[in-house]
Design a protein around this motif. Sequence first.
Motif, mmCIF file in Angstrom:
data_model
loop_
_atom_site.group_PDB
_atom_site.id
_atom_site.type_symbol
_atom_site.label_atom_id
_atom_site.label_comp_id
_atom_site.label_asym_id
_atom_site.label_seq_id
_atom_site.Cartn_x
_atom_site.Cartn_y
_atom_site.Cartn_z
ATOM 1 N N ARG A 127 0.854 -1.181 0.000
ATOM 2 C CA ARG A 127 0.000 0.000 0.000
ATOM 3 C C ARG A 127 0.896 1.239 0.000
ATOM 4 N N ASP A 131 -2.313 6.572 -0.889
ATOM 5 C CA ASP A 131 -3.625 5.964 -1.091
ATOM 6 C C ASP A 131 -4.642 6.650 -0.176
ATOM 7 N N CYS A 132 -4.161 7.073 0.994
ATOM 8 C CA CYS A 132 -5.036 7.807 1.918
ATOM 9 C C CYS A 132 -4.677 9.290 1.987
ATOM 10 N N GLN B 206 -1.135 -6.352 4.394
ATOM 11 C CA GLN B 206 -2.447 -5.755 4.128
ATOM 12 C C GLN B 206 -3.536 -6.832 4.170
ATOM 13 N N THR B 210 -6.926 -7.663 7.205
ATOM 14 C CA THR B 210 -8.318 -8.093 7.085
ATOM 15 C C THR B 210 -8.495 -9.473 7.715
ATOM 16 N N HIS B 288 -14.766 -0.496 -1.098
ATOM 17 C CA HIS B 288 -13.572 -0.240 -0.306
ATOM 18 C C HIS B 288 -12.566 -1.393 -0.390
ATOM 19 N N TRP B 289 -13.056 -2.612 -0.531
ATOM 20 C CA TRP B 289 -12.155 -3.759 -0.738
ATOM 21 C C TRP B 289 -11.417 -3.586 -2.057
ATOM 22 N N LEU B 293 -8.486 -1.499 0.544
ATOM 23 C CA LEU B 293 -8.566 -1.288 1.989
ATOM 24 C C LEU B 293 -8.750 -2.604 2.736
ATOM 25 N N ASP B 297 -8.120 -0.623 8.210
ATOM 26 C CA ASP B 297 -8.034 0.763 7.750
ATOM 27 C C ASP B 297 -9.164 1.620 8.324
ATOM 28 N N CYS B 298 -10.327 1.020 8.535
ATOM 29 C CA CYS B 298 -11.457 1.785 9.074
ATOM 30 C C CYS B 298 -11.714 1.487 10.549
ATOM 31 N N CYS B 326 -12.688 7.808 7.703
ATOM 32 C CA CYS B 326 -13.352 8.138 6.442
ATOM 33 C C CYS B 326 -12.853 9.476 5.904
ATOM 34 N N CYS B 329 -9.818 10.198 3.437
ATOM 35 C CA CYS B 329 -9.919 10.140 1.979
ATOM 36 C C CYS B 329 -11.080 10.977 1.445
#
Lengths: 140, 467
Positions: A127, A131-132, B206, B210, B288-289, B293, B297-298, B326, B329
Amino acid sequence: MKLIWKVLALVLVIGVGGVLTKGALDYTSGAEFCGTVCHTMEGQYERWEHSSHRVEDGCISCHLPHDNFVNYLVRKTTDGLYDVYSFTLKDPPDRLQISQRGADLVVQNCQRCHENLIMAYNVSEDRYCWDCHRGLPHGF
Amino acid sequence: MKKLIGIIAAVLVVALIGGGLLWNYRTGQAEVAFLDTYQIPAGELKMEVWGNKYPLHYDSYLKTAEGGVGGSKYRGSENYSRLSAWPFQYVLFDGWGMGVEYTEARGHVYALTDQLDIDPSRKAAGGVCLTCKTPLANQMREQMGVDYFRLPYDEVHAKLPEEAKELGPACIDCHNTEDAGLRLNRWTLEEGLTRIGKDPNKLTTQELRTLTCAQCHVTYAIPKDENKKSIDLLFPWEGGSFGNITIEDIEKTIKDNGLYEWTNKLIDMPLGHVRHPEFELFSNQSTHWSAGLACADCHLPYQRVGSVKISSHNLASPLKTGLEPCLQCHKQTEEELKERIFFIQDRTNHLLTKAGNGAAQAVKAIEMAMKTAGTDQDLIAEAKEFFEKAYYRVVFVSAENSMGFHNPPEAMRVLADGLDYAYQAELKAREALLKAGVTPPDEFDLELENYDIDEAVLKEAVLINGR
């Protein structure tokens, strides 16, 4: 007698050649060179100049490797020549998009300077920071 | 000529070296890392010991104990009766623990203690229920074998060491003790990933951001022996692939392997079940996937604490923490984003309420058809078949913890299918009734007075659901 001339010539070559090389390196490493000589990058230059990253060395801080001098010179030469080729012989698009190779380099430079900040979490290898952090440092 | 080239080359090299010497080239900084002043013992369970080395992360984790009331319209992580908020579930779940108590889970801190408190009917499956609640699940299963799944819950719980008696998911479930890198700590997910052709030993950071969550935030099935005792725990993902596990895959795994865990009392029908499929819904090509992300990330957003950035371990809906992740971005205001989220969730809830009530109507229609003498048994069997499809689809969304937000279009697709199957089930049952000479009512009575509804929750839910 002959030897002295040879030594003097060598010193002269090192001196003059060195100054010229340094001049060329400095000139082509400045943000003004990337941003104003090559007008496809004017937007990026303007936005960078008004960003918090303007205090750094300029484009090369992020877009060239800083792990060692040889890598730096090689990358500067290859990327520079490709830029010259693209600008003169190709038709660069309005929306410039960084290559995979370029992105992998930039992210290393983000981490190089912000190492203290990011040391406390597991960084994802695949990443990118932007990206953010989308607007940094010059939008894209 | 050769000599000339040699001289020119030599001059160039010398000039380059000279230029290099003059030029003030800067190298990278020295590598920075946490001072290794403390080594966490291998296999350490106690979070406060991990907190010695990672005080900022531990601090943020402790905040989950405070709850985080408000913010979320559909009350994520607040202790309330989910049955009473969507009363059609009383009908769908009539016949097992889910229909007795279905209380919204609070944060990770309470995971095990909340389970100890819940109605015993919900733990009837046995020790298997501990699998997501204790970090020692792998070890327990290895030591006890099939007894771990089969023996009564309290008996297996009693075998946990004292320090783990009230310990829910812990640091060690996601991190290794050496450098806190990410790891998996459940055989269930490793088997599940293998089932969909993903090597659990080759995962990127990453992906692990998840998959550490997917150790528990997934649907599962409990295979039973002939005496209805639990003998295993698995993720019903046959036919799926990483990034594409659908309700159809889940349904097929249940049917092909006979993973029927309970019997609906009203229509005497064995059914499987779908549980909180957060990973399945989110990873099925949600927006979002697809943007790369991960859950973290959230739900474990980056935060600056002092001079460093940490991943906040106050796990909750971002709605409870000001939509911090949120806004990184999405350059709108918090209010605008909240409006958008509720817009999506309200529409999911609209269709969920319709499909759920449709499925409950189907149950009641089938029930009446079964009670009526001389009804066509084939029609009833067909009705049940449609109902089973509707059931899995409705529960896929109602059990999922985001009211559709993790993947709005997929949630709506599943619900639309669910509604369709529910109506087809009801039609078949109506046909059976009509053929037997009985005129079915326009709407079947769900007979909710038979259930112990929390009126306060229902009242509030009616305001949201409109029904």
